[in-house]
Design an enzyme around this catalytic site. Structure first.
Site, PDB file in Angstrom:
ATOM      1  N   HIS A  50       3.687   7.118   5.128  1.00 55.50           N
ATOM      2  CA  HIS A  50       2.539   7.959   5.653  1.00 55.50           C
ATOM      3  C   HIS A  50       1.691   7.250   6.523  1.00 55.50           C
ATOM      4  O   HIS A  50       1.100   7.878   7.405  1.00 55.50           O
ATOM      5  CB  HIS A  50       1.669   8.334   4.559  1.00 55.50           C
ATOM      6  CG  HIS A  50       0.985   7.334   3.938  1.00 55.50           C
ATOM      7  ND1 HIS A  50       1.584   6.296   3.016  1.00 55.50           N
ATOM      8  CD2 HIS A  50      -0.370   6.916   4.375  1.00 55.50           C
ATOM      9  CE1 HIS A  50       0.281   5.274   2.663  1.00 55.50           C
ATOM     10  NE2 HIS A  50      -0.522   5.801   3.537  1.00 55.50           N
ATOM     11  N   HIS A  86       0.888  -1.223   0.066  1.00 51.04           N
ATOM     12  CA  HIS A  86      -0.092   0.013   0.089  1.00 51.04           C
ATOM     13  C   HIS A  86       0.968   1.212  -0.201  1.00 51.04           C
ATOM     14  O   HIS A  86       0.594   1.928  -0.811  1.00 51.04           O
ATOM     15  CB  HIS A  86      -1.056   0.091   1.112  1.00 51.04           C
ATOM     16  CG  HIS A  86      -1.580   1.359   1.678  1.00 51.04           C
ATOM     17  ND1 HIS A  86      -2.695   1.583   0.584  1.00 51.04           N
ATOM     18  CD2 HIS A  86      -1.446   2.100   2.404  1.00 51.04           C
ATOM     19  CE1 HIS A  86      -2.958   3.015   1.204  1.00 51.04           C
ATOM     20  NE2 HIS A  86      -2.299   3.199   2.267  1.00 51.04           N
ATOM     21  N   GLU A 103       1.031   6.187  12.439  1.00 50.31           N
ATOM     22  CA  GLU A 103      -0.398   5.856  12.852  1.00 50.31           C
ATOM     23  C   GLU A 103      -0.573   4.153  13.188  1.00 50.31           C
ATOM     24  O   GLU A 103      -1.304   3.918  14.131  1.00 50.31           O
ATOM     25  CB  GLU A 103      -1.234   6.287  11.678  1.00 50.31           C
ATOM     26  CG  GLU A 103      -3.085   5.875  12.012  1.00 50.31           C
ATOM     27  CD  GLU A 103      -3.787   6.316  10.941  1.00 50.31           C
ATOM     28  OE1 GLU A 103      -5.043   5.792  11.034  1.00 50.31           O
ATOM     29  OE2 GLU A 103      -3.382   7.166  10.208  1.00 50.31           O
ATOM     30  N   ASP A 104       0.051   3.482  12.379  1.00 44.82           N
ATOM     31  CA  ASP A 104       0.057   1.972  12.642  1.00 44.82           C
ATOM     32  C   ASP A 104       1.378   1.320  13.181  1.00 44.82           C
ATOM     33  O   ASP A 104       1.286  -0.050  13.062  1.00 44.82           O
ATOM     34  CB  ASP A 104      -0.408   1.571  11.080  1.00 44.82           C
ATOM     35  CG  ASP A 104      -1.602   2.029  10.585  1.00 44.82           C
ATOM     36  OD1 ASP A 104      -2.721   2.227  11.412  1.00 44.82           O
ATOM     37  OD2 ASP A 104      -1.832   2.030   9.344  1.00 44.82           O
ATOM     38  N   ASP A 140     -25.605  10.204 -27.610  1.00 41.08           N
ATOM     39  CA  ASP A 140     -25.535  10.598 -29.056  1.00 41.08           C
ATOM     40  C   ASP A 140     -24.534  12.030 -28.984  1.00 41.08           C
ATOM     41  O   ASP A 140     -24.189  12.564 -30.049  1.00 41.08           O
ATOM     42  CB  ASP A 140     -26.903  11.476 -29.043  1.00 41.08           C
ATOM     43  CG  ASP A 140     -28.049  10.417 -29.580  1.00 41.08           C
ATOM     44  OD1 ASP A 140     -27.449   9.176 -30.111  1.00 41.08           O
ATOM     45  OD2 ASP A 140     -29.201  10.600 -29.373  1.00 41.08           O
ATOM     46  N   ASP A 144      -3.699   8.477  -1.088  1.00 40.28           N
ATOM     47  CA  ASP A 144      -3.931   7.516  -0.128  1.00 40.28           C
ATOM     48  C   ASP A 144      -5.339   6.919  -0.141  1.00 40.28           C
ATOM     49  O   ASP A 144      -5.492   5.713  -0.397  1.00 40.28           O
ATOM     50  CB  ASP A 144      -3.529   7.764   1.316  1.00 40.28           C
ATOM     51  CG  ASP A 144      -3.970   6.763   2.290  1.00 40.28           C
ATOM     52  OD1 ASP A 144      -3.544   5.658   2.261  1.00 40.28           O
ATOM     53  OD2 ASP A 144      -4.903   7.237   3.227  1.00 40.28           O
TER      54      ASP A 144
END
Length: 752
Positions: A71, A47, A75-76, A273, A153
């Site tokens: 990034h 990712h 956070e993770d 059209d 992201d």
């Protein structure tokens, strides 16, 4: 993409230390995300690489690519911003911190493995998610790279959304359509915009998406054959004129097709059209070491050729009157430039033609990122980049002042995203405002002092009210006083004086600076007015202040008076209290106004304690409304009659054993009768004006009676059908604005 290819894709001239920075960022991310997997079953590092690859396609510099790789580490993983500062540099740490955006307490619904919040209604954004979005945009600050990383992201998350549960896919896709695709549009990144929209539609409206995709595939061969003939014809004409250009059929995307079908109420065949041709005119070859002026001269020659191509298109095919737009002379608000025209092709069907230079085409596809480039071996940015950043900053200068999540999302949708109007000043300058903007929005956009002293307005030379909705192309003149300030009524949403968050926050700031005693008096008047006209009695201000974290009632009233706290928010809280404590189900109910971010849920409208499935009806003697204390009365032949708790008939009953405890369920998609009392000075057309105000809110009048009182005063009783208290408040505000009306309020049971 492999790391070596990612490094090679960096802009030409990127120094070796910056290339090594990207390699170090990849190594660090691989180490920190080791063992982490996404919902798809792929390693999490894929990712990060995908986000970096997307940004590399925008030709962003090494710092942004490195931040994209990193990034999610804060956070993770256990990595902190301080760790990034030590390992890399403050710039990388700031970019990653900006993308991280949220505190650890806020659940992330767009990450694999994140907790799954309670189901939301289709097409809605919950208050928690709205607050998440608010924090996201605050964290982005003014660094456009943070916004671009977040968009990349979101784009990759949308590409892999199929691996998440259905409810989560629906929420994320709707949020993408509401917020992130329009943001890409405002940044001018067309390739992000169309893919986010198509992916969003795939998950929010899968049946329609599959239907359109199948229809698009069926006639693919015939359309391609006709477009090939059109392209060859234009290429021959350009060759005869000595103009070098790329001629292609302009691609159409499912979401834009669907929106056009909905907007024009036509079938898929009618949409197709309309064929589309794009001509990208080449400029002369650049000379070695040319300066900025030489580049501008080449671009001007290419622009001149664009108008030659326009003349050719009109010469080959018959132009359709009124279908020509010159976005080169007058660019769109997101800096988009191109010539648009429509002609009648040989088979009698419409052909759309877009004509632009290569630089304009790059700008249309990459938007703000097209201007992030190296020039003459140094790191000087294109001046267009600074113009775009300044424009974006001015568009969002209200962000930090709005603390309510749902209100922030509403402001984003009105100020930052599509549906704009272009208004002319008396001198001919163009002002870009959100759709629905009023002369007050226009005045505050010109200057804060003009807005504060605004007392009237002229549109195209004619006087109009200050809540008049402006339309594109109108010329607006503001009439000002020498001194004075805004009216508190301008912040009343129900009166429609202000549409832009920018103007709303400037008005709030004005009242915050006023004397505290004046704000207390104003707050008391506003709250008393709301409580009185809705007949919500027994509210204890001291307890209410405590519930809103104020030390005393005056602090609460001062906050209402300076518009830090909306009186509607307080009223909603009071209504929630009235509805709480009756049943376990009632404690989970949203306030009547919560439908602002979604449609009402159709469930049982009244819950009778200890029973289920019984026939209930609302008593006509007191006309209870959701939010009122209610009680059920068991009739002999007509089920349970629902009364207000203070209904005289209930209080006077001689058979108390027939009374049942009741509570309101969720608002059903139906209306409730509400009797109103109106006091006014009589005049010709009074009833018509009142009825018009009610009809404007799509409310039905069930009964109407008018009696003369004394002199020219008339008393009116009207019964209307409303869905909730929010709609009732809008009707009351509308009636109050009718000339000669002095009072309007909801009638208490047993009174006239």
């Amino acid at each position: 993409m492999e790391l070596a290819k990612l490094v090679d894709s960096l802009p030409t001239g990127t120094p070796l230390p910056e290339r090594l920075l990207v390699e170090r960022a990849h190594e660090f991310a691989a180490r920190q995300h080791a063992g982490q997997m996404r919902a798809s079953g792929h390693p999490y590092l894929q990712h990060c690489m995908a986000v970096a690859e997307i940004l590399a396609g925008l030709n962003l510099p090494a710092a942004a690519i490195a931040a994209a790789l990193l990034h999610d580490v804060v956070e993770d993983t256990s990595t902190t911003v301080a760790d990034l500062q030590r390992e890399f540099n403050p710039e990388i740490a700031r970019l990653v911190d900006g993308v991280t955006q949220l505190t650890q307490q806020v659940a992330r619904v767009d990450k694999a493995g994140a907790p799954d919040p309670a189901p939301a209604l289709p097409g809605t954004i919950t208050a928690q998610r709205a607050d998440t979005i608010r924090k996201t945009f605050l964290a982005m600050g003014d660094d456009v790279r943070i916004m671009l990383i977040k968009l990349a992201d979101r784009l990759h998350n949308m590409r892999t959304l199929a691996h998440l549960p259905a409810a989560k896919r629906q929420r994320i896709a709707q949020e993408t359509l509401d917020i992130f695709a329009p943001l890409a549009n405002r940044l001018g990144i067309w390739q992000f915009k169309w893919e986010l929209e198509d992916l969003g539609m795939r998950h929010t409206n899968p049946a329609r998406y599959k239907e359109l995709a199948a229809a698009l595939q069926m006639g693919h061969g015939d359309r391609e054959r006709v477009m090939a003939e059109i392209v060859k014809r234009m290429e021959r004409e350009l060759q005869l004129q000595g103009i070098t250009a790329d001629v292609t059929g302009r691609p159409k995307h499912l979401y834009s097709i669907w929106r056009k079908m909905e907007r024009k109420e036509v079938t898929f065949e009618k949409v197709f059209d309309v064929r589309a041709l794009r001509v990208v005119v080449h400029s002369a070859a650049a000379e070695a070491g040319e300066d900025e002026k030489a580049h501008e001269r080449r671009e001007k020659l290419a622009i001149a050729n664009c108008y030659v191509v326009l003349g050719l298109a009109h010469q080959i095919w018959k132009p359709i009157p009124g279908e020509f737009d010159d976005y080169i002379a007058t660019p769109k608000d997101n800096f988009y430039r191109s010539l648009h025209t429509a002609v009648v092709y040989d088979d009698g069907k419409t052909l759309e033609v877009q004509i632009r230079t290569r630089e304009m085409d790059q700008n249309a596809n990459l938007g703000i990122a097209a201007h992030w480039r190296y020039k003459e071996g140094n790191r000087k940015l294109d001046k267009s980049f600074d113009q775009r950043v300044e424009w974006l900053r001015s568009m969002m200068d209200w962000r930090s002042a709005v603390t309510d999540g749902p209100e922030f999302v509403d402001a984003l949708k009105s100020d930052l995203f599509p549906d704009r109007v272009l208004i002319f000043t008396p001198r001919g300058d163009i002002i870009d405002l959100p759709a629905g903007a009023t002369p007050i929005d226009f005045a505050y956009h010109v200057h804060t002092s003009v807005g504060e002293r605004c007392r009237g307005s002229k549109v195209n030379g004619k006087l109009v009210p200050l809540n008049y909705a402006l339309h594109t192309g109108e010329r607006v003149e503001i009439l000002t006083a020498k001194r004075g300030g805004p009216s508190r009524d301008w912040l009343n949403i129900e009166l429609g004086y202000v549409a832009s968050a920018r103007a709303r926050e400037k008005i709030r700031t004005y009242f915050k600076l006023q004397d505290r005693d004046n704000n207390v008096v104003a707050g008391r008047r506003m709250l008393d007015h709301e409580l009185k006209r809705l007949n919500l009695a027994g509210v204890l201000l001291d307890e209410l202040a405590t519930e809103f974290n104020f030390e005393k009632a005056d602090d609460l009233l001062a906050a209402i008076g300076c518009h830090d706290l909306s009186s509607h928010t307080v009223i909603n809280h009071v209504v929630r209290q009235l509805r709480a404590g009756q049943t376990d189900e009632a404690r989970l109910l949203p306030p009547p106004d919560s439908t602002r971010h979604g449609a009402p849920v159709e469930t049982t409208e009244v819950s009778v304690l200890g029973t289920g499935g019984l026939l209930t009806r609302l008593a006509s003697c007191c006309s209870p409304l959701p939010g009122d204390d209610i009680v059920g009365y068991t009739t002999r032949t007509r089920g349970i009659s629902i009364h207000r708790g203070d209904c005289p008939n209930v209080l006077a009953t001689r058979e108390p054993e027939r009374l049942l405890a009741c509570s309101w369920g969720r608002e059903a998609a139906r209306s409730y009768p509400v009797p109103l009392r109106i006091v006014a000075f009589d005049r010709a057309g009074l009833m018509r004006d009142i009825a018009t105000r009610v009809a404007n809110e799509h409310v039905s009048i069930k009964a109407f009676d008018m009696q003369p009182d004394q002199g020219h005063v008339v008393l009116m009783q009207m019964t209307i059908d409303v869905s909730n208290l929010a709609q009732l408040r809008k009707v009351l505000s509308g009636i109050e604005q009718v000339p000669n009306v002095t009072e309007v309020h909801r009638i208490k049971p047993g009174k006239t």
